[in-house]
Scaffold this motif. Structure first.
Motif, PDB file in Angstrom:
ATOM      1  N   VAL A 111     -31.179  -8.013  29.492  1.00  0.00           N
ATOM      2  CA  VAL A 111     -29.863  -7.415  29.221  1.00  0.00           C
ATOM      3  C   VAL A 111     -29.786  -6.977  27.748  1.00  0.00           C
ATOM      4  N   TYR A 112     -30.300  -7.852  26.868  1.00  0.00           N
ATOM      5  CA  TYR A 112     -30.255  -7.467  25.439  1.00  0.00           C
ATOM      6  C   TYR A 112     -31.139  -6.241  25.180  1.00  0.00           C
ATOM      7  N   ALA A 113     -32.249  -6.158  25.908  1.00  0.00           N
ATOM      8  CA  ALA A 113     -33.125  -4.985  25.739  1.00  0.00           C
ATOM      9  C   ALA A 113     -32.378  -3.726  26.194  1.00  0.00           C
ATOM     10  N   GLN A 114     -31.627  -3.847  27.304  1.00  0.00           N
ATOM     11  CA  GLN A 114     -30.839  -2.694  27.786  1.00  0.00           C
ATOM     12  C   GLN A 114     -29.762  -2.311  26.756  1.00  0.00           C
ATOM     13  N   CYS A 115     -29.121  -3.356  26.190  1.00  0.00           N
ATOM     14  CA  CYS A 115     -28.111  -3.082  25.148  1.00  0.00           C
ATOM     15  C   CYS A 115     -28.743  -2.239  24.040  1.00  0.00           C
ATOM     16  N   LYS A 116     -29.893  -2.701  23.595  1.00  0.00           N
ATOM     17  CA  LYS A 116     -30.573  -2.017  22.484  1.00  0.00           C
ATOM     18  C   LYS A 116     -30.917  -0.586  22.863  1.00  0.00           C
ATOM     19  N   SER A 117     -31.413  -0.456  24.092  1.00  0.00           N
ATOM     20  CA  SER A 117     -31.855   0.890  24.514  1.00  0.00           C
ATOM     21  C   SER A 117     -30.659   1.838  24.607  1.00  0.00           C
ATOM     22  N   GLN A 118     -29.463   1.266  24.771  1.00  0.00           N
ATOM     23  CA  GLN A 118     -28.276   2.136  24.840  1.00  0.00           C
ATOM     24  C   GLN A 118     -27.569   2.225  23.489  1.00  0.00           C
ATOM     25  N   GLY A 119     -28.270   1.743  22.447  1.00  0.00           N
ATOM     26  CA  GLY A 119     -27.766   1.980  21.094  1.00  0.00           C
ATOM     27  C   GLY A 119     -26.810   0.930  20.569  1.00  0.00           C
ATOM     28  N   PHE A 120     -26.663  -0.174  21.310  1.00  0.00           N
ATOM     29  CA  PHE A 120     -25.760  -1.228  20.815  1.00  0.00           C
ATOM     30  C   PHE A 120     -26.505  -2.147  19.850  1.00  0.00           C
ATOM     31  N   ASP A 121     -25.742  -2.757  18.927  1.00  0.00           N
ATOM     32  CA  ASP A 121     -26.323  -3.691  17.954  1.00  0.00           C
ATOM     33  C   ASP A 121     -26.243  -5.096  18.557  1.00  0.00           C
ATOM     34  N   THR A 122     -27.377  -5.662  18.917  1.00  0.00           N
ATOM     35  CA  THR A 122     -27.342  -6.933  19.662  1.00  0.00           C
ATOM     36  C   THR A 122     -26.832  -8.093  18.799  1.00  0.00           C
ATOM     37  N   LYS A 123     -27.056  -8.020  17.498  1.00  0.00           N
ATOM     38  CA  LYS A 123     -26.535  -9.097  16.612  1.00  0.00           C
ATOM     39  C   LYS A 123     -25.017  -9.133  16.674  1.00  0.00           C
ATOM     40  N   ILE A 124     -24.421  -7.953  16.653  1.00  0.00           N
ATOM     41  CA  ILE A 124     -22.953  -7.885  16.672  1.00  0.00           C
ATOM     42  C   ILE A 124     -22.444  -8.318  18.047  1.00  0.00           C
ATOM     43  N   ILE A 125     -23.168  -7.949  19.092  1.00  0.00           N
ATOM     44  CA  ILE A 125     -22.761  -8.386  20.444  1.00  0.00           C
ATOM     45  C   ILE A 125     -22.799  -9.914  20.511  1.00  0.00           C
ATOM     46  N   LYS A 126     -23.864 -10.505  19.967  1.00  0.00           N
ATOM     47  CA  LYS A 126     -23.950 -11.980  19.993  1.00  0.00           C
ATOM     48  C   LYS A 126     -22.799 -12.594  19.199  1.00  0.00           C
ATOM     49  N   ARG A 127     -22.465 -12.000  18.090  1.00  0.00           N
ATOM     50  CA  ARG A 127     -21.365 -12.505  17.239  1.00  0.00           C
ATOM     51  C   ARG A 127     -20.038 -12.409  18.001  1.00  0.00           C
ATOM     52  N   LEU A 128     -19.843 -11.304  18.688  1.00  0.00           N
ATOM     53  CA  LEU A 128     -18.592 -11.100  19.442  1.00  0.00           C
ATOM     54  C   LEU A 128     -18.511 -12.107  20.584  1.00  0.00           C
ATOM     55  N   ILE A 129     -19.629 -12.338  21.243  1.00  0.00           N
ATOM     56  CA  ILE A 129     -19.653 -13.312  22.351  1.00  0.00           C
ATOM     57  C   ILE A 129     -19.368 -14.719  21.807  1.00  0.00           C
ATOM     58  N   ALA A 130     -19.936 -15.031  20.633  1.00  0.00           N
ATOM     59  CA  ALA A 130     -19.683 -16.359  20.032  1.00  0.00           C
ATOM     60  C   ALA A 130     -18.194 -16.514  19.723  1.00  0.00           C
ATOM     61  N   LEU A 131     -17.594 -15.442  19.226  1.00  0.00           N
ATOM     62  CA  LEU A 131     -16.159 -15.504  18.881  1.00  0.00           C
ATOM     63  C   LEU A 131     -15.307 -15.629  20.139  1.00  0.00           C
ATOM     64  N   ARG A 132     -15.717 -14.958  21.212  1.00  0.00           N
ATOM     65  CA  ARG A 132     -14.928 -15.016  22.457  1.00  0.00           C
ATOM     66  C   ARG A 132     -14.901 -16.437  23.023  1.00  0.00           C
ATOM     67  N   ARG A 133     -15.870 -17.255  22.601  1.00  0.00           N
ATOM     68  CA  ARG A 133     -15.887 -18.646  23.093  1.00  0.00           C
ATOM     69  C   ARG A 133     -14.859 -19.512  22.382  1.00  0.00           C
ATOM     70  N   ILE A 134     -14.388 -19.026  21.226  1.00  0.00           N
ATOM     71  CA  ILE A 134     -13.451 -19.829  20.438  1.00  0.00           C
ATOM     72  C   ILE A 134     -12.032 -19.399  20.812  1.00  0.00           C
ATOM     73  N   ASP A 135     -11.162 -20.358  20.993  1.00  0.00           N
ATOM     74  CA  ASP A 135      -9.806 -19.968  21.422  1.00  0.00           C
ATOM     75  C   ASP A 135      -9.123 -19.219  20.288  1.00  0.00           C
ATOM     76  N   PRO A 136      -8.342 -18.181  20.635  1.00  0.00           N
ATOM     77  CA  PRO A 136      -7.789 -17.251  19.643  1.00  0.00           C
ATOM     78  C   PRO A 136      -7.116 -17.941  18.455  1.00  0.00           C
ATOM     79  N   GLN A 137      -6.374 -19.006  18.750  1.00  0.00           N
ATOM     80  CA  GLN A 137      -5.658 -19.627  17.628  1.00  0.00           C
ATOM     81  C   GLN A 137      -6.656 -20.276  16.653  1.00  0.00           C
ATOM     82  N   ALA A 138      -7.674 -20.936  17.229  1.00  0.00           N
ATOM     83  CA  ALA A 138      -8.695 -21.577  16.371  1.00  0.00           C
ATOM     84  C   ALA A 138      -9.443 -20.493  15.585  1.00  0.00           C
TER      85      ALA A 138
END
Lengths: 104, 104, 104, 104
Positions: free
Chosen positions: B54-81
């Motif tokens: 999936v990450y390889a597909q992200c890359k091939s479509q021009g997405f920055d996988t580091k930023i995707i990982k960062r966004l996914i990490a943030l989505r795990r934290i509840d908004p208020q925290a």
């Protein structure tokens, strides 16, 4: 066990010290590598202990260690790359409708 | 090797299947545990392969996988925290004079 | 930004140096912790580099680094526990019909 | 926000679905990647939980989980490589005078 002119590991190679070979293994060379590796692991373990102590002190003085780790991670990134990363993160978040605090 | 009424691992305990004991070891129980663990490791390895794809597909479509990982990490934290973390990060950064982008 | 008598992190506490507080954060204390942590990480990174070098030298002299790592791991275990572990491993292997070399 | 013909990530590229682009980001593609990655992480987490359960059952039935892990690691190595590794380990141990149990 034979003691002969220099040779290291399995393949012959030049190694100044007189070498005891056990089953073709240059015993002194192997021992010295192993002891060096073990010393480095000891030093690394001590450093990890020191890190743990510093974080414990941070906590005892009321600091949030997670935020300190995050700040240290950010300090490792050059400011311009940080800025670009932040903008891209905001763009990706907006694209999927994720509400991110201004600075997190 | 003895085949006797149920016993598990080393210590005696009740185990319905007929147990072959080798050196006091309940062979079937041990084998079944090992095979279950190996299957779970196989499945985990397959999932890791899928993630890599999936990450390889992200890359091939021009997405920055580091930023995707960062966004996914943030989505795990509840908004208020997340919000509180962002504020504290800004405070700590200001306290040591570190210039952080508004959102990173 | 206020400069007042000692206070640390968020909660009040005694801290000899004069403390500049930014948003309630003891700036000097925070900076000193961060710099100490960063130095320790630098030292750790250097040690990891040294380890990598030693293993590269091992390889260049014909040694098998996987076996060296295995031997070092075993040297960390006290001989009696090693012996017991070896016997139990042989027992478990026999129980599930796994043929293990005499010494691995 | 613009809705235009297919484009992916940042760079233009062909993508069948109608794409909403936010700041040049193909929102649906990004969202679908993120959700796939999150699902895979969820499945991985569940597998890790299962592994933990199996090891807990092993323990409760008197098995030594360290030895089980060692046996599983060895089963991953092909028998001939295992045999060669064992012989080399014995050779290295003898070369540095380390007493290793016959089978550990």
């Amino acid at each position: 066990m034979t003691t002969d002119k220099p040779g290291a590991g399995h393949n012959s190679g030049d190694d100044e010290q007189q070498t005891t070979r056990i089953g073709g293994i240059a015993a002194e060379a192997l021992r010295s590598f192993i002891e060096r590796i073990e010393r480095l692991h000891e030093e690394k373990k001590a450093l990890e202990g020191d890190l743990k102590d510093v974080y414990a002190q941070c906590k005892s003085q009321g600091f949030d260690t997670k935020i300190i780790k995050r700040l240290i991670a950010l300090r490792r990134i050059d400011p311009q790359a940080r800025e670009e990363g932040a903008q891209l993160l905001a763009l990706y978040a907006a694209a999927i409708g994720e509400q991110l605090p201004l600075n997190l």
